[in-house]
Scaffold this active site. Structure first.
Site, PDB file in Angstrom:
ATOM      1  N   ALA A 130       0.876  -1.180   0.000  1.00  0.00           N
ATOM      2  CA  ALA A 130       0.000   0.000   0.000  1.00  0.00           C
ATOM      3  C   ALA A 130       0.909   1.224   0.000  1.00  0.00           C
ATOM      4  CB  ALA A 130      -0.885  -0.020   1.240  1.00  0.00           C
ATOM      5  N   VAL A 132       4.425  -1.162   3.427  1.00  0.00           N
ATOM      6  CA  VAL A 132       4.244   0.237   3.054  1.00  0.00           C
ATOM      7  C   VAL A 132       5.147   0.562   1.871  1.00  0.00           C
ATOM      8  CG1 VAL A 132       4.435   2.623   3.830  1.00  0.00           C
ATOM      9  CG2 VAL A 132       3.618   0.859   5.412  1.00  0.00           C
ATOM     10  N   LYS A 133       4.517   1.036   0.790  1.00  0.00           N
ATOM     11  CA  LYS A 133       5.282   1.380  -0.412  1.00  0.00           C
ATOM     12  C   LYS A 133       5.688   2.840  -0.319  1.00  0.00           C
ATOM     13  CE  LYS A 133       4.531  -0.445  -5.015  1.00  0.00           C
ATOM     14  NZ  LYS A 133       3.517  -0.512  -6.071  1.00  0.00           N
ATOM     15  N   VAL A 134       6.968   3.095  -0.525  1.00  0.00           N
ATOM     16  CA  VAL A 134       7.526   4.438  -0.373  1.00  0.00           C
ATOM     17  C   VAL A 134       8.341   4.740  -1.633  1.00  0.00           C
ATOM     18  CG1 VAL A 134       9.230   5.762   0.960  1.00  0.00           C
ATOM     19  CG2 VAL A 134       7.606   4.289   2.156  1.00  0.00           C
TER      20      VAL A 134
END
Ligand code: E4P
Length: 215
Positions: free
Chosen positions: A56, A82-84
């Site tokens: 996400a 968590v996509k960064v």
């Protein structure tokens, strides 16, 4: 090699998951926007279908904002990664979130040196975008070979997640190079199980079976 589905479409996820081949899911803001649903609702549905990493993406651009946004996403479900984005702000956010035990998938990676930095800040996954490099006349798969080699040289734990996959040959090449994961659009995933010779062969077997005397 793990296969992830690169989509936010619930029907596609349900279908491919029913084949038993989906180890995880990646989403991004563009994929979510196509579905016309609230992001949280999409993530809740996906985590019910697939028991594996679900990426996400944060939409903040400053580390000070990415960090709380990432914490909120990670709290939604134990399988959320968590996509960064791969920026210096993203590196800072990854370092902090990873130190809190939150798994980070560094996205929009286009070079092996970006990938080296992602490993140094403790990313769980690095996502090099192969198809988009191919679109710009650079052979995307070359950076997969470089990243796999560099990570092995230093025993980095970050997993190489081949992204922006356009066709089955990308999946094959990723597997041959020893990438950990490929994330695949449904249109490519549905091509992997098929071969015309399988269909022809099955057709002939079934036709011949009609000629076998029964009882
Ligand atoms: C990765 O996680 C991205 O969602 C994706 O692979 C991007 O692919 P595209 O270049 O087809 O948009």
């Amino acid at each position: 090699m793990k296969l992830f589905l690169d989509t936010a479409n619930i029907d596609e996820i349900r279908t491919a998951a029913s084949w038993g081949v989906v180890d995880g899911v990646t989403t991004n803001p563009s994929l979510v926007a196509k579905e016309g649903k609230k992001f949280i609702d999409v993530l809740n549905e996906i985590t019910k279908i697939v028991n594996g990493p679900v990426s996400a993406e944060v939409v903040s651009v400053k580390a000070e904002d990415m960090i709380p946004e990432g914490r909120t996403l990670a709290k939604l479900h134990k399988n959320i990664y968590v996509k960064v984005p791969m920026t210096t702000e993203g590196l800072k956010a990854c370092k902090q979130l990873s130190s809190e035990g939150i798994r980070v998938n560094m996205t929009l990676v286009f070079s092996s040196m970006q990938a080296l930095l992602c490993a140094k800040v403790g990313a769980a996954f690095v996502s090099p975008f192969i198809g988009r490099l191919d679109d710009h006349s650079q052979t995307g798969m070359e950076i997969i070979a470089e990243i796999v080699k560099i990570y092995r040289n230093y025993s980095y734990k970050t997993e190489v997640l081949v992204a922006s996959v356009r066709h089955p040959v990308h999946v094959k090449e990723a597997a041959m190079l020893g990438a950990d994961i490929a994330t695949i659009p449904f249109s490519v995933m549905e091509k992997l199980p098929t071969h015309p010779l399988t269909d022809l062969g099955l057709d002939k077997f079934l036709k011949d079976w009609q000629k076998v005397p029964k009882a």
